[in-house]
Enzyme design. Structure first.
Site, short mmCIF file in Angstrom:
data_model
loop_
_atom_site.label_atom_id
_atom_site.label_comp_id
_atom_site.label_asym_id
_atom_site.label_seq_id
_atom_site.Cartn_x
_atom_site.Cartn_y
_atom_site.Cartn_z
CD GLN A 194 -21.67 -18.51 -59.47
OE1 GLN A 194 -22.54 -17.73 -59.80
NE2 GLN A 194 -21.72 -19.62 -59.24
N GLY B 167 -21.33 -22.48 -53.69
CA GLY B 167 -21.54 -22.91 -52.20
C GLY B 167 -21.38 -22.03 -51.32
CG HIS B 168 -23.76 -18.99 -50.86
ND1 HIS B 168 -24.96 -18.45 -51.10
CD2 HIS B 168 -22.96 -18.67 -51.41
CE1 HIS B 168 -24.76 -17.70 -52.06
NE2 HIS B 168 -23.58 -17.89 -52.38
CE LYS C 236 -21.63 -14.72 -53.09
NZ LYS C 236 -20.39 -14.97 -53.42
CG ASP D 257 -15.08 -18.96 -53.43
OD1 ASP D 257 -16.04 -19.81 -53.44
OD2 ASP D 257 -14.34 -19.06 -54.38
#
Length: 426
Positions: free
Chosen positions: A222, A40-41, A16, A13
């Site tokens: 991650q 989740g990006h 990225k 988180d």
């Protein structure tokens, strides 16, 4: 040319997705090398906010080739939903996205196994996102999993049925109740949907791009402290999230790795269970959570928040071979008059160390803090390093001295334009 790698240095988180989106114009290829839809990006631009789970973050750049590598575990159902969600942006995803035939497939029963295992752990649960990631990697390592290339095999259904039968036998042992009807219908619909995409031997795609002199960015999911080997085991993910994972997750030789961009927040967060030495379980931590909108982009779960942890950060830099640092969410600390920085750990026997202990679950460490003055003002509209408040530049200089590397990029807000470039990023 070389493959540059962008990855997180904390517990995930870190932001990225935004940096890949910002860097994408410099690259002709963006490739995701590990993880699955548990990541989740989040990208924000032109007033839009979009969360990607499996598709590389370069997808919004029309002239960038995106590759889902062999190290990824792919859920066809979520893949279809992601593609459908991108329709409003008028992207040419069929032309600009390739999927490795060697990427492992997440089956509906993998999700059920994930839930059954987590339930059986009780209070000792890992904090899984229940997306089926761990069981899918388990099948991969035990050499019984299915891969994307199997979807175009004439006996795919037979392979599927055989693996599901094994899964059902395990679920029966756990006395886990389920109904697969709807999930299986969605799964096979998604499998047919995926067949229209370019399913390729992605290791050739990446290496041919290298030979052709193309610029390539490998995107991790991650964070390094969740790496299955070097993270806070057993509270980790199921893949290698570090630079070495880019080699195995894309088929890239180590000699072809170039820049390694290490992404970290100006503070620290963690989702799920596991050790977190600088966690703030008080009003300060809650203020940090609200200011940073620290809720999981995949699960919506509140993230645990705390001050930055330099021993953990230096450890992650070491095992990744980081060449450039990127600091995210500096603006979240706008509200604090003082900022704490963990510079060392105090062990139970009183020893002061900057090294991570073998097991941070059983070995309780006490953070040793150094207090810095906060900037306590907005960063809105600031685009140059010279325009930043003196307290923020002091914070950056302090971190650079302790970490031994320059922080070349400082994110001052969620939008792709809210950033300060201090040095060359490529």
């Amino acid at each position: 040319m070389a493959v540059d790698v962008l990855l997180g240095l904390q517990w995930g988180d870190e932001g990225k997705g935004k940096i890949v989106d910002v860097l994408a114009p410099k690259y002709q290829v963006v490739a995701r090398f590990q993880g699955g839809p548990n990541a989740g990006h989040t990208l924000e631009f032109d007033g839009f906010k979009h969360v990607l789970h499996q598709i590389p973050s370069g997808i919004f750049r029309q002239d960038v080739q995106n590759i889902i590598g062999n190290g990824v575990v792919l859920d066809p159902i979520i893949f279809k939903k992601e593609i459908d969600g991108l329709a409003k942006y008028n992207l040419n995803v069929l032309a600009n996205l390739e999927v490795s035939k060697k990427a492992s497939i997440i089956l509906p029963t993998h999700r059920l196994l994930d839930a059954a295992y987590e339930k059986a752990k009780g209070d000792a649960k890992i904090g899984s996102t229940l997306k089926g990631i761990g069981p899918t990697y388990t099948d991969k390592i035990s050499r019984q999993g299915l891969r994307v290339g199997d979807m175009i095999s004439p006996n795919f259904k037979a392979k599927y049925d055989a693996l599901v039968a094994r899964h059902k036998a395990v679920l029966d042992v756990y006395h886990f109740e389920y109904d697969l009807t709807a999930a299986e219908a969605d799964f096979f619909e998604a499998v047919e949907f995926m067949k229209q995409f370019r399913l390729v031997d992605s290791e050739y795609s990446v290496n041919h791009a290298l030979t052709a002199g193309k610029t390539i960015l490998a995107e991790g999911a991650q964070g390094s402290l969740l790496d299955v080997d070097f993270g806070s085991y057993p509270f980790v993910t199921s893949s290698n999230t570090i630079t070495a994972g880019a080699c195995t997750g894309l088929g890239v030789a180590p000699k072809n790795i170039g820049e390694v961009y290490g992404i970290f927040k100006a503070y620290a967060t963690r989702v799920g269970s596991g050790p977190f030495p600088t966690e703030l379980m008080d009003e300060v931590g809650e203020r940090m959570r609200q200011e940073g909108r620290e809720f999981g982009s995949t699960t919506g779960r509140p993230r645990r928040c705390g001050w930055i942890d330099l021993p953990a950060l230096k450890y992650a830099m070491m095992i990744n071979g980081v060449t450039q640092l990127v600091m995210m969410k500096a603006d979240v600390l706008n509200i604090f008059e003082e900022i704490e920085v963990c510079v060392a750990y105090k062990l139970p026997d009183g020893t002061i160390t900057e090294q991570l202990p073998y097991d941070m679950t059983d070995t309780i460490v006490e953070p040793v803090y150094q207090t810095l003055k906060g900037w306590n003002c907005s960063l809105e509209g600031l685009r140059t390093f010279e325009s930043l408040p003196a307290e923020l530049t002091g914070y950056i200089n302090f971190l650079e001295e302790k970490l031994g590397l320059p922080i070349n990029f400082i994110s001052t807000g969620p939008d792709r334009d809210e950033c300060v470039l201090k040095g060359a990023l490529a």
